[in-house]
Design a protein around this motif. Sequence first.
Motif, PDB file in Angstrom:
ATOM      1  N   HIS A   6       0.841  -1.194   0.000  1.00 40.49           N
ATOM      2  CA  HIS A   6       0.000   0.000   0.000  1.00 40.49           C
ATOM      3  C   HIS A   6       0.878   1.246   0.000  1.00 40.49           C
ATOM      4  O   HIS A   6       1.859   1.328   0.744  1.00 40.49           O
ATOM      5  N   VAL A   8       0.740   5.807  -0.728  1.00 42.58           N
ATOM      6  CA  VAL A   8      -0.022   7.022  -0.996  1.00 42.58           C
ATOM      7  C   VAL A   8       0.626   7.705  -2.200  1.00 42.58           C
ATOM      8  O   VAL A   8       1.838   7.638  -2.385  1.00 42.58           O
ATOM      9  N   ASP A  45      -3.467   6.580   6.406  1.00 41.92           N
ATOM     10  CA  ASP A  45      -3.181   7.100   5.068  1.00 41.92           C
ATOM     11  C   ASP A  45      -3.208   8.622   4.996  1.00 41.92           C
ATOM     12  O   ASP A  45      -2.388   9.236   4.306  1.00 41.92           O
ATOM     13  N   LYS A  69      -9.708  13.177  -1.537  1.00 47.55           N
ATOM     14  CA  LYS A  69      -9.100  11.867  -1.298  1.00 47.55           C
ATOM     15  C   LYS A  69      -9.862  10.891  -2.182  1.00 47.55           C
ATOM     16  O   LYS A  69     -11.082  10.798  -2.114  1.00 47.55           O
ATOM     17  N   PRO A  72      -9.011   3.984  -3.286  1.00 45.72           N
ATOM     18  CA  PRO A  72      -7.775   3.260  -3.606  1.00 45.72           C
ATOM     19  C   PRO A  72      -7.857   2.569  -4.970  1.00 45.72           C
ATOM     20  O   PRO A  72      -8.925   2.155  -5.409  1.00 45.72           O
ATOM     21  N   HIS A  87      -3.333   4.875  -2.694  1.00 43.09           N
ATOM     22  CA  HIS A  87      -4.304   5.740  -2.023  1.00 43.09           C
ATOM     23  C   HIS A  87      -4.058   7.163  -2.542  1.00 43.09           C
ATOM     24  O   HIS A  87      -3.078   7.802  -2.154  1.00 43.09           O
ATOM     25  N   TYR A  89      -4.469  11.259  -3.461  1.00 44.23           N
ATOM     26  CA  TYR A  89      -4.836  12.528  -2.821  1.00 44.23           C
ATOM     27  C   TYR A  89      -4.575  13.676  -3.782  1.00 44.23           C
ATOM     28  O   TYR A  89      -3.648  13.614  -4.589  1.00 44.23           O
TER      29      TYR A  89
END
Length: 147
Positions: A6, A8, A45, A69, A72, A87, A89
């Motif tokens: 995972h 960001v 996150d 946001k 995912p 993830h 943003y």
Amino acid sequence: MLEEKHVVTCFLRHGGRILLLRRSQQVGTYQGKWAGVSGYLEMNDDEQARTEIEEETGLGQGDIALVKKGAPLEVIDGALSRKWVVHPYLFDISDPAMVRIDWEHKEACWVNPGDLDRYPTVPGLKQTWERVAGGQELEGKAGHKAI
């Protein structure tokens, strides 16, 4: 079997352009590829997104404003036997002149989002952008503005 990681990915926006960072030879994957601000998910996150922005650009909490946001996104990289769960943003920033890249990147530029296809990016970057772009126009003009 694919290893799942995972991460960001944060897009910083100013004046309709987004910041792309070219990964240095010192990072573990995708050296020389263009990306957003990104990092492995090691905490919540939302906290990780802000931490990565501060580490990679020098921008603090007062310099950025969360816009969106996104949900995912799974990106499969067969060559690495890895499934990335990204993830996404989007943050607006008030002063692009404040961006100071760290060792993870060797170059930075501000681009029109519609031009993402013109850059050799990390896998899934355009799809990641689409998760936070909302109703924004994805058509752009050629070129980028180096910082």
